[in-house]
Design an enzyme around this catalytic site. Structure first.
Site, PDB file in Angstrom:
ATOM      1  CB  CYS A   1       2.488   3.697 -11.103  1.00 40.61           C
ATOM      2  SG  CYS A   1       2.492   2.342 -12.640  1.00 40.61           S
TER       3      CYS A   1
ATOM      4  CD  GLU B   1       9.117  13.303  -6.633  1.00 40.20           C
ATOM      5  OE1 GLU B   1       9.368  13.567  -5.130  1.00 40.20           O
ATOM      6  OE2 GLU B   1       9.803  12.312  -7.275  1.00 40.20           O
TER       7      GLU B   1
ATOM      8  CB  CYS C   1       8.647   0.552 -10.132  1.00 40.82           C
ATOM      9  SG  CYS C   1       8.195   2.121 -10.059  1.00 40.82           S
TER      10      CYS C   1
ATOM     11  CB  CYS D   1       6.962  -2.823 -11.907  1.00 41.60           C
ATOM     12  SG  CYS D   1       6.367  -2.672 -13.693  1.00 41.60           S
TER      13      CYS D   1
ATOM     14  CB  CYS E   1      12.314  12.619 -16.503  1.00 43.34           C
ATOM     15  SG  CYS E   1      11.684  11.019 -16.071  1.00 43.34           S
TER      16      CYS E   1
END
Ligand code: SAH
Ligand code: SF4
Length: 348
Positions: free
Chosen positions: A115, A95, A122, A119, A108
């Protein structure tokens, strides 16, 4: 028999295009012409490159392709934020988010499908890393966003704060940035581009040495190693002192500052003592702090602090003469806000 893979023109920097053309005996300036078609005009077909000689077009048709992300749709949020959803040719979803503010239109961008940094707060990382994006797939997010702007709109800023950790896909991200900043390709001013990292210290140092002149943002999110390690496993490898020392050495442009992003998590890192400690640690740095009240998602382990708590935290930083803003996360109703981007088929 396996078909030899054809070169994707969208993966090539302007110097690489020129070299390719020279190997075919064509003049180098043809490379700049092709770059303008591919990156500026967003041309999908080589046949449309009218100012190229026919023989060259034929060679290009035989040896190259122009890839395109397949756009699955654009979601519009109540605040005008737009989420552009794409599918990669082998399946994963990524996205980009277009954020409209009174004086800016910011895109963005994503650098990875998923990923692997892990974290705790997230959503993007919950299903791990699907795969790295190629330079073409990073750059095409800009080409396609531009093609979908309303009349009179133009992109003013780029932030690498979408899906993925840019420095965990270092070579492809830097290569994409060279295309993005090249005047004959995308032609975006480096001053208007910000790359955000969770703190891969060696990559921050290497990135500074690339001489790209870009703005840097660091997801700090905690005032001390104890809290940061709990939230961001990467802190075990590169703790705060090492991170801040790499920031100190980062070659900032004139009048620019490093941005420290700080996600405020209720009861975890949002107390007055945390703000005091943060202010002390950042005292020596040319920086500003961007506070991001946590954006909740189904299954999240954290809560968003109240507006009062956010304001109290900000006031303490301001009292220490730090610049501190609160990021009004946009597009929360369509899952486009910070930390909410994910391949929706694989999210919890
Ligand atoms: N991987 C890079 C780039 C992504 S930026 C990085 O981490 O810097 C994404 C930003 O959103 C980071 O600053 C991160 O701290 C923040 N973020 C992640 N999850 C969030 C959430 N649920 N609510 C608010 N901010 C979040
Ligand atoms: Fe990855 Fe950034 Fe999310 Fe951390 S905040 S998991 S580095 S995308």
């Amino acid at each position: 028999a396996t078909v030899p893979e054809r070169t994707d023109l969208k993966d090539l920097s302007v110097p690489q295009l020129q070299t390719l053309l020279q190997t075919w005996g064509a003049e180098g300036y043809r490379g700049r012409q092709i770059a303008r078609w591919v990156f500026r005009a967003g041309t999908a077909n080589i046949a449309d490159m009218r100012d190229l000689p026919k023989a060259l077009r034929q060679t290009l048709e035989q040896c190259t392709v122009i890839s395109r992300l397949s756009c699955l749709g654009v979601d519009l949020a109540a605040d005008g934020t737009r989420k552009l959803r794409y599918q990669l040719s082998d399946g994963p979803l990524i996205e980009s988010v277009l954020i409209r503010e009174p004086t800016r239109l910011t895109l963005c961008l994503s650098t990875q499908a998923g990923c692997r940094i892990g974290c705790e707060f997230c959503l993007t990382t919950k299903a791990g890393l699907r795969r790295q994006l190629r330079p073409a797939e990073i750059v095409d997010q800009i080409v396609q966003a531009r093609a979908r702007l309303d009349p009179g709109e133009s992109l003013t800023n780029l932030v690498f704060m979408g899906m993925g950790e840019p420095f965990d896909n270092y070579a492809n991200t830097v290569h994409a940035l060279r295309i993005i900043t090249h005047p004959e390709a995308i032609g975006f001013s480096p001053r208007r581009i910000t790359v955000s990292t969770s703190g891969l210290v060696p990559a921050i140092r290497r990135f500074g040495a690339e001489g790209l002149g870009l703005n840097l943002a660091i997801s700090l999110n905690a005032p001390n190693d104890e809290i940061r390690t709990r939230l961001m496993p990467i802190n075990k490898k590169w703790p705060i002192d090492e991170l801040l020392s790499a920031c100190q050495d980062y070659p900032l442009l004139h009048r620019r500052r490093i941005t420290f992003e700080y996600v405020l998590l209720s009861g975890v890192n949002d107390q007055p003592a945390h703000a005091e400690q943060l202010a002390r640690r950042l005292r020596e740095l040319r920086c500003k702090v961007n506070l991001i009240p946590f954006n909740e998602f189904p299954g999240a382990l954290f809560r968003r602090p109240s507006a009062d708590v956010v304001q109290r935290f900000q006031a303490i930083l301001l009292g220490h003469r730090l610049t501190a803003t609160v990021r009004e996360s946009r597009g929360r109703d369509i899952g486009a806000a910070c930390g909410q981007l994910a391949d929706s088929r694989s999210s919890p």
